[in-house]
Design an enzyme around this catalytic site. Sequence first.
Site, PDB file in Angstrom:
ATOM      1  N   THR A 164      35.845   5.675   6.553  1.00 30.02           N
ATOM      2  CA  THR A 164      37.299   5.741   6.799  1.00 30.02           C
ATOM      3  C   THR A 164      37.497   5.936   8.305  1.00 30.02           C
ATOM      4  O   THR A 164      36.616   6.466   8.996  1.00 30.02           O
ATOM      5  CB  THR A 164      37.970   6.895   6.010  1.00 30.02           C
ATOM      6  OG1 THR A 164      37.298   8.098   6.304  1.00 30.02           O
ATOM      7  CG2 THR A 164      37.977   6.625   4.511  1.00 30.02           C
ATOM      8  N   VAL A 216      39.685   7.629  10.655  1.00 36.68           N
ATOM      9  CA  VAL A 216      39.793   8.888  11.414  1.00 36.68           C
ATOM     10  C   VAL A 216      38.454   9.617  11.365  1.00 36.68           C
ATOM     11  O   VAL A 216      37.968  10.151  12.376  1.00 36.68           O
ATOM     12  CB  VAL A 216      40.940   9.766  10.857  1.00 36.68           C
ATOM     13  CG1 VAL A 216      40.993  11.095  11.598  1.00 36.68           C
ATOM     14  CG2 VAL A 216      42.280   9.051  10.954  1.00 36.68           C
ATOM     15  N   CYS A 217      37.826   9.631  10.181  1.00 35.55           N
ATOM     16  CA  CYS A 217      36.534  10.317  10.020  1.00 35.55           C
ATOM     17  C   CYS A 217      35.471   9.715  10.935  1.00 35.55           C
ATOM     18  O   CYS A 217      34.644  10.444  11.492  1.00 35.55           O
ATOM     19  CB  CYS A 217      36.056  10.227   8.573  1.00 35.55           C
ATOM     20  SG  CYS A 217      37.203  10.958   7.406  1.00 35.55           S
ATOM     21  N   THR A 218      35.508   8.409  11.102  1.00 35.39           N
ATOM     22  CA  THR A 218      34.512   7.769  11.972  1.00 35.39           C
ATOM     23  C   THR A 218      34.652   8.280  13.401  1.00 35.39           C
ATOM     24  O   THR A 218      33.661   8.587  14.073  1.00 35.39           O
ATOM     25  CB  THR A 218      34.679   6.233  11.912  1.00 35.39           C
ATOM     26  OG1 THR A 218      34.542   5.819  10.550  1.00 35.39           O
ATOM     27  CG2 THR A 218      33.647   5.523  12.774  1.00 35.39           C
ATOM     28  N   MET A 259      33.379  12.065  13.421  1.00 34.10           N
ATOM     29  CA  MET A 259      31.930  12.243  13.311  1.00 34.10           C
ATOM     30  C   MET A 259      31.251  11.795  14.600  1.00 34.10           C
ATOM     31  O   MET A 259      30.268  12.387  15.043  1.00 34.10           O
ATOM     32  CB  MET A 259      31.371  11.478  12.112  1.00 34.10           C
ATOM     33  CG  MET A 259      31.990  11.879  10.794  1.00 34.10           C
ATOM     34  SD  MET A 259      31.962  13.648  10.477  1.00 34.10           S
ATOM     35  CE  MET A 259      30.513  13.768   9.474  1.00 34.10           C
TER      36      MET A 259
END
Length: 211
Positions: free
Chosen positions: A42, A44-46, A49
């Site tokens: 997804t 935003v998560c990328t 992280m």
Amino acid sequence: MSLHLGDIAPDFTADTQLGPITLHEWKGDKWVVLFSHPADFTPVCTTEMGRFAELEDEFTKRDTKLLGLSVDTVEEHHKWIPDIEQFKGGTKVNYPIIADQDKKVSELYDMIHPGEGDASSVRSVFVIDPAGKIRLMMVYPKSTGRNFDEIIRVIDALQTADSHEAATPADWRPGDKMIVPPTIPTTEARETFNDVDEVYPYLRFTSGRKA
Ligand code: BEZ
């Protein structure tokens, strides 16, 4: 389970893409940032992280280990990580990410908020100190990526306040004056702190404890 600041971070054993870990044993006497994100693959998560990967040295300098979590599988973490690394120009993701597909850890840490769309974890951050105590909790919605300056700032603030037995004011940054705790009378503070700048009897700034 409802967790509070000052609680011992509940122990668990979980799979990560780097193998199984048991929190208390894995952390040893380090600080830990335990953070959840909603889902692999997804957007935003990328970005988040990748930011943790870029900043890992900054956390290491602060004696702090990173531990991610989502309710995806180890296999999905392995497939997603090359995307994060490519997005960040080859920066390696070296920290473990828990594969919490049975939601054991996310439920233990109250990371699933049903009002936030689905049964995946929201963006929680737990800062755990060397004694294993939870010192900070932050919860961000799925739509908002976290502010990494703030995560690092708060670790600096906690570590500085601990070493001087002091507090830190609004927007404190390393090098700024600290605050003498309200429990210490000014006469005593003048003996134990380098300097005491009294604005009010309850608001005293200081550069720190005498060595
Ligand atoms: C994201 O990481 O982009 C995301 C994940 C879940 C819901 C909304 C956004």
